[in-house]
Design an enzyme around this catalytic site. Structure first.
Site, PDB file in Angstrom:
ATOM      1  N   LYS A 165     -33.684  15.334  55.164  1.00 22.91           N
ATOM      2  CA  LYS A 165     -33.883  16.632  54.530  1.00 22.91           C
ATOM      3  C   LYS A 165     -34.881  17.462  55.316  1.00 22.91           C
ATOM      4  O   LYS A 165     -35.834  16.922  55.817  1.00 22.91           O
ATOM      5  CB  LYS A 165     -34.356  16.438  53.102  1.00 22.91           C
ATOM      6  CG  LYS A 165     -34.575  17.706  52.381  1.00 22.91           C
ATOM      7  CD  LYS A 165     -34.930  17.419  50.971  1.00 22.91           C
ATOM      8  CE  LYS A 165     -35.264  18.707  50.255  1.00 22.91           C
ATOM      9  NZ  LYS A 165     -36.369  19.407  50.786  1.00 22.91           N
ATOM     10  N   PHE A 216     -43.432  26.183  53.968  1.00 25.15           N
ATOM     11  CA  PHE A 216     -42.163  26.075  53.253  1.00 25.15           C
ATOM     12  C   PHE A 216     -41.424  24.813  53.663  1.00 25.15           C
ATOM     13  O   PHE A 216     -41.423  24.436  54.842  1.00 25.15           O
ATOM     14  CB  PHE A 216     -41.247  27.268  53.565  1.00 25.15           C
ATOM     15  CG  PHE A 216     -41.795  28.603  53.167  1.00 25.15           C
ATOM     16  CD1 PHE A 216     -41.542  29.145  51.918  1.00 25.15           C
ATOM     17  CD2 PHE A 216     -42.556  29.352  54.077  1.00 25.15           C
ATOM     18  CE1 PHE A 216     -42.027  30.388  51.562  1.00 25.15           C
ATOM     19  CE2 PHE A 216     -43.045  30.591  53.731  1.00 25.15           C
ATOM     20  CZ  PHE A 216     -42.786  31.121  52.471  1.00 25.15           C
ATOM     21  N   ASP A 217     -40.765  24.185  52.691  1.00 21.73           N
ATOM     22  CA  ASP A 217     -39.741  23.188  53.009  1.00 21.73           C
ATOM     23  C   ASP A 217     -38.481  23.958  53.394  1.00 21.73           C
ATOM     24  O   ASP A 217     -38.367  25.166  53.161  1.00 21.73           O
ATOM     25  CB  ASP A 217     -39.511  22.300  51.789  1.00 21.73           C
ATOM     26  CG  ASP A 217     -38.460  21.235  52.053  1.00 21.73           C
ATOM     27  OD1 ASP A 217     -38.314  20.820  53.214  1.00 21.73           O
ATOM     28  OD2 ASP A 217     -37.777  20.833  51.097  1.00 21.73           O
ATOM     29  N   GLY A 218     -37.496  23.247  53.998  1.00 20.68           N
ATOM     30  CA  GLY A 218     -36.287  23.935  54.447  1.00 20.68           C
ATOM     31  C   GLY A 218     -35.187  23.962  53.403  1.00 20.68           C
ATOM     32  O   GLY A 218     -34.960  24.961  52.729  1.00 20.68           O
TER      33      GLY A 218
END
Length: 395
Positions: free
Chosen positions: A395, A240-242
């Site tokens: 990011k 997952f990205d945050g």
């Protein structure tokens, strides 16, 4: 006629005696008044002599000599009758001419009316034929449209049947345990997702994915890589990205508005403030529940599910807030990788996840280039301001 005109020319200034005719009586081409007079008080057929007399003076008896060589009547009466007959014939001729003119006018008007009626009939016939032709064309168009729609529907049904057959064959080949199966015939399945308590919706249709996200369902658009790497057959790996995936896009908005320095300052000031939830937070929670069942049985190290957090945040400045938020939610990832702006593709190539979720197409494309199956989450401000290749941080 010259003699007639010369006789009537002196009428107003001579004696007013000889003829007494009704008012407006027409003699030849000359109309009389109440009285018509003549200078002729003596008539001869052999000679033409005239006796002139003053106004009011009577003729002497010696000057009156009657000649009647042609039987009864007088020359005056004969002449008057001739003139009246001529007038009647002229009137009859003028009446005949007028009636002829009227008849010709009537005939011409009748001909014009018949022509107008014929032209109107021809125009109405033409309009009817045109209307019939347009109606025929419209019916033909409607029939062709109906046939095309029927063909499209049959093709869609056939493709759906083929896809369902392919899905069923894939299920059989991979020995998948699937109990719930929905065939919608091409219509949107989004309405059924909440009823089935769906944890994750994946599709190649970006519009349906956005629709699912608007309903509060975890969803993403699938992108397959031409270069597929070999993945584990015994462990499901999900990365997952945050921000804008597990968390909200709050920090991403700060980065877009204030730049990298403003983003770092914001994270330091709000280090103990939890991030809001993102669209895939519940999906991570569902995976965590499954993992805990294996942990309870003593299979923590060899759990068949493994999760990863792969974020461009840096561990020292902004990563702490992300970890605190996960712990506060009661969630955790098996591994957390803070890349501090470095490209994610090479790291994903080492992890070899079965699927990777990110909200920016820049990172999705980079993962696909390295052979990773990536899914795009169309959520947050990054959809309005695409990520630039030169800005790989924050990011």
């Amino acid at each position: 006629m010259a003699h007639e005109r010369s006789r009537f020319g002196f009428r107003p200034n001579t004696v007013q005696d000889v003829w007494h005719l009704p008012e407006n009586t027409k003699i030849g081409k000359f109309a009389t008044g109440a009285m018509c007079s003549s200078d002729e008080s003596r008539f001869k057929l052999s000679t033409c002599d005239r006796v002139w007399r003053c106004r009011g003076e009577r003729s002497a008896a010696c000057n009156i000599l009657q000649h009647d060589r042609f039987g009864s009547g007088s020359v005056t009466n004969l002449w008057t009758k001739v003139q009246r007959g001529k007038a009647k014939r002229g009137k009859a001729q003028r009446g005949k001419a007028q009636r002829g003119k009227a008849q010709r006018g009537k005939a011409q008007r009748g001909k014009a009316q018949r022509g107008k009626a014929q032209r109107g009939k021809a125009q109405r016939g033409k309009a009817k034929r045109g209307k019939a032709q347009r109606g025929k064309a419209q019916r033909g168009k409607a029939q062709r449209g109906k046939a095309q729609r029927g063909k499209a529907q049959r093709g869609k049904a056939q493709r759906g049947k083929a896809q369902r057959g392919k899905a069923q064959r894939g299920k059989a080949q991979r020995d998948l345990f699937i109990e719930r199966f929905c065939m919608t015939g091409g219509s949107s399945p989004i309405g059924y997702l909440k009823a089935w308590q769906t944890n994750l919706y994946l599709s190649a249709d970006a519009e349906k994915v956005r629709e699912a996200l608007s309903e509060g369902i975890a969803a993403a658009t699938m992108f397959m890589s031409n270069k597929l790497t070999e993945v584990s057959q015994t462990q499901l790996r999900v990365a997952f990205d945050g921000d804008a995936v597990l968390f909200s896009d709050e920090s991403e908005r700060i980065f877009k508005a204030q730049g990298l320095d403003g983003f770092f300052q914001h994270e330091r000031d709000n280090e103990d403030v939890l991030l809001d939830r993102g669209p895939l937070k519940d999906f991570l929670a569902s995976l965590g529940k499954l993992q805990k069942k294996f942990y309870a049985k003593g299979h923590r190290l060899d759990c068949p599910i493994r999760t990863y957090l792969v974020t461009a945040r840096s561990a020292a400045s902004s990563g702490i807030r992300a970890l605190k938020t996960l712990r506060a939610w009661g969630l955790e990832t098996d591994e957390a990788l803070f890349l501090a702006g470095a490209p994610k593709g090479p790291m994903l190539e080492k992890i070899r996840p079965h699927i990777y979720f990110d909200d920016q197409m820049f990172h999705v494309e980079g993962a696909a280039e390295m052979g990773t199956v990536a899914a795009h989450v169309p959520y947050g401000i990054a959809q309005k301001h695409p990520h630039k290749k030169s800005l790989n941080t924050g990011k």
